[in-house]
Design an enzyme around this catalytic site. Structure first.
Site, PDB file in Angstrom:
ATOM      1  N   ARG A 189       0.818  -1.220   0.000  1.00 54.51           N
ATOM      2  CA  ARG A 189       0.000   0.000   0.000  1.00 54.51           C
ATOM      3  C   ARG A 189       0.854   1.273   0.000  1.00 54.51           C
ATOM      4  O   ARG A 189       0.446   2.296   0.554  1.00 54.51           O
ATOM      5  CB  ARG A 189      -0.961   0.038   1.199  1.00 54.51           C
ATOM      6  CG  ARG A 189      -2.085  -0.965   1.139  1.00 54.51           C
ATOM      7  CD  ARG A 189      -3.224  -0.466   0.259  1.00 54.51           C
ATOM      8  NE  ARG A 189      -4.258  -1.479   0.149  1.00 54.51           N
ATOM      9  CZ  ARG A 189      -5.375  -1.491   0.854  1.00 54.51           C
ATOM     10  NH1 ARG A 189      -5.645  -0.530   1.700  1.00 54.51           N
ATOM     11  NH2 ARG A 189      -6.245  -2.454   0.694  1.00 54.51           N
ATOM     12  N   ARG A 192      -3.384   6.654   1.047  1.00 54.33           N
ATOM     13  CA  ARG A 192      -3.901   7.897   1.634  1.00 54.33           C
ATOM     14  C   ARG A 192      -2.990   8.567   2.642  1.00 54.33           C
ATOM     15  O   ARG A 192      -3.271   9.679   3.076  1.00 54.33           O
ATOM     16  CB  ARG A 192      -5.274   7.609   2.273  1.00 54.33           C
ATOM     17  CG  ARG A 192      -6.365   7.388   1.247  1.00 54.33           C
ATOM     18  CD  ARG A 192      -7.571   6.716   1.844  1.00 54.33           C
ATOM     19  NE  ARG A 192      -7.226   5.358   2.225  1.00 54.33           N
ATOM     20  CZ  ARG A 192      -8.075   4.486   2.769  1.00 54.33           C
ATOM     21  NH1 ARG A 192      -9.297   4.855   3.042  1.00 54.33           N
ATOM     22  NH2 ARG A 192      -7.670   3.276   3.071  1.00 54.33           N
ATOM     23  N   ARG A 206      -6.248  11.244  -6.212  1.00 55.12           N
ATOM     24  CA  ARG A 206      -7.507  10.555  -5.908  1.00 55.12           C
ATOM     25  C   ARG A 206      -8.675  11.534  -6.025  1.00 55.12           C
ATOM     26  O   ARG A 206      -9.739  11.191  -6.546  1.00 55.12           O
ATOM     27  CB  ARG A 206      -7.378   9.972  -4.508  1.00 55.12           C
ATOM     28  CG  ARG A 206      -8.625   9.532  -3.847  1.00 55.12           C
ATOM     29  CD  ARG A 206      -8.926   8.095  -4.151  1.00 55.12           C
ATOM     30  NE  ARG A 206      -9.730   7.511  -3.088  1.00 55.12           N
ATOM     31  CZ  ARG A 206     -10.986   7.859  -2.826  1.00 55.12           C
ATOM     32  NH1 ARG A 206     -11.581   8.775  -3.538  1.00 55.12           N
ATOM     33  NH2 ARG A 206     -11.633   7.260  -1.845  1.00 55.12           N
ATOM     34  N   ASP A 259      -6.676  -2.960  -7.554  1.00 53.47           N
ATOM     35  CA  ASP A 259      -7.228  -3.572  -6.353  1.00 53.47           C
ATOM     36  C   ASP A 259      -7.566  -5.027  -6.632  1.00 53.47           C
ATOM     37  O   ASP A 259      -7.900  -5.378  -7.770  1.00 53.47           O
ATOM     38  CB  ASP A 259      -8.487  -2.833  -5.887  1.00 53.47           C
ATOM     39  CG  ASP A 259      -8.813  -3.186  -4.443  1.00 53.47           C
ATOM     40  OD1 ASP A 259      -8.234  -2.552  -3.536  1.00 53.47           O
ATOM     41  OD2 ASP A 259      -9.608  -4.116  -4.216  1.00 53.47           O
ATOM     42  N   TYR A 314     -14.819 -12.062  -0.328  1.00 54.86           N
ATOM     43  CA  TYR A 314     -15.527 -10.807  -0.653  1.00 54.86           C
ATOM     44  C   TYR A 314     -16.705 -11.068  -1.594  1.00 54.86           C
ATOM     45  O   TYR A 314     -17.758 -10.445  -1.482  1.00 54.86           O
ATOM     46  CB  TYR A 314     -14.556  -9.797  -1.287  1.00 54.86           C
ATOM     47  CG  TYR A 314     -13.569  -9.224  -0.292  1.00 54.86           C
ATOM     48  CD1 TYR A 314     -13.914  -8.132   0.507  1.00 54.86           C
ATOM     49  CD2 TYR A 314     -12.307  -9.778  -0.127  1.00 54.86           C
ATOM     50  CE1 TYR A 314     -13.020  -7.608   1.430  1.00 54.86           C
ATOM     51  CE2 TYR A 314     -11.400  -9.271   0.787  1.00 54.86           C
ATOM     52  CZ  TYR A 314     -11.767  -8.186   1.572  1.00 54.86           C
ATOM     53  OH  TYR A 314     -10.878  -7.688   2.488  1.00 54.86           O
TER      54      TYR A 314
END
Ligand code: CP3
Length: 343
Positions: free
Chosen positions: A25, A29, A38, A75, A152
């Site tokens: 990652r 952010r 973003r 992703d 998921y």
């Protein structure tokens, strides 16, 4: 030709006094420049599917820190979407997907051969990034492992204990197995296409491998990884594969040997000293600093960084965190950690 890039050399088994380093990652952010791009994209999925912007955020941590690896910005949940699931992200909560719980849900999924229709912008991101990288930096592609992706797709969201996926596995084994097989086949095609577009290494993220116990671990973490890796090796024998069966604990032992992975990524629940003795004996390992140190910093972060490097000093090692860097990380702590690694 022998590898010249530090990361590729470690994956080929070379022991280096200063290990190559990148972070899970690393585009994210915690970086103001990521947040700016973003914001330009508007939402996370648009960022993933806009090759110029995805390439930009892939390169941002390379410019700022000079990591040895650049990981494709995308992703793991794009594969379910390419297989026909609805996917969206709820701000502050995380991913949401349409669910697969019945044979009819499964039958409505798209064929493996159709995934490139959705995923072609991802390959374009790799083609944009590759020539922009400094010559010593390795381009890393990735996908989620079948079990993690299935958790998921079955639950329609992240779950603390993967309960819905375990329930389908117990309650409707044919549908569960068919889903695992579909994701396995799609992952082979997706990673092959990433390699053809320029990825020099690929990583398989099995973030929820730790919830598979006993025979389930063999069947749904180990066997799919082995199937994917052996098919990738048949098609792309020169491309190393990193496997990350997160929280696998004792199952880390022998995982590389059983699956054919060139490197096993370790989470921070296992000690570096234990992993050096039990896992690194089979080849390269990656890891495993606790991501919390990127938030807290200070002398403890430096001591822990040095301890991990010492523990893995006698074998091939890629320095990384034990899981992704978090949005509250201090970018300056990353610089200080790199300073401790590289001197
Ligand atoms: O490592 C990298 O820098 C490459 C890009 C990358 C992302 N996700 C970007 C991302 C990678 C390799 C992933 C993998 C991923 N995605 C995993 C496996 C690794 C792990 O962390 O265990 C999983 C389980 C996912 C699914 C996912 N994506 C979740 C659960 C979330 C929401 C949680 C969160 O952090 O917000 C995402 C969103 C996501 N993927 C973000 C990023 C940078 C944050 C989205 C944003 O900008 O709002």
């Amino acid at each position: 030709m022998a590898a010249t890039k530090k990361l590729l050399r470690a994956l080929a088994g070379e022991v280096q006094a200063v290990p190559p380093v990148w972070l899970m990652r690393q585009a994210g952010r915690y970086l103001p420049e990521y947040k700016a791009t973003r914001a330009r994209a508007g939402d996370f999925l648009t960022l993933c599917y806009t090759p110029d912007l995805a390439a930009e955020v892939t390169l941002q941590p390379i410019r700022r820190y000079g990591f040895d690896g650049a990981i494709l910005f995308a992703d793991i949940l794009l594969v379910p979407q390419a297989l026909g699931a609805d996917l969206w992200f709820v701000t502050g909560e995380g991913p949401r997907l349409s669910t697969i719980t019945t044979q009819d849900d499964f039958d409505a999924l798209r064929r493996v051969g159709d995934i490139h229709e959705t995923l072609s912008p991802i390959y374009e991101t790799l083609r944009i990034v590759k020539p922009e990288l400094p010559p010593e930096v390795t381009l890393i592609g990735f996908a989620g492992a079948p079990w993690t992706v299935a958790t998921y797709m079955i639950a329609g969201r992240g779950t603390p204990d993967q309960g819905p996926a375990h329930a389908l596995k117990q309650g409707n084994r044919p549908v569960f197995d068919a889903l695992i097989d579909r994701i396995t086949a799609a992952t082979v095609e997706y990673l092959s296409a990433q390699i053809e577009a320029g990825a020099e290494v690929v990583k398989l993220f099995d973030s929820w491998a730790g919830s598979l116990k006993g025979a389930d671990f063999e069947r749904y973490a180990l066997a799919p990884a082995k199937a994917i890796i052996s098919e990738l090796k048949a098609r792309h024998p020169q491309t190393p594969v990193i496997a990350f069966p997160r929280q696998a604990g004792a199952h880390y032992v022998g995982f590389a040997r059983s699956t054919g992975a060139d490197c096993v990524a370790l989470d921070n629940s296992v000690s570096a000293e234990w992993a050096a003795a039990k896992v690194q004996v089979d080849g390269c390992v990656q890891g495993n600093l606790d991501p919390k140190h990127m938030v807290t910093g200070g002398p403890t972060m430096i001591d822990e960084t040095r301890r991990i490097i010492r523990a893995f000093a006698n074998g091939p090692h890629v320095f990384n965190l034990g899981h992704g860097i978090t949005p509250d990380a201090d970018p300056d702590n990353v610089s200080r950690m790199l300073e401790a690694i590289r001197g």
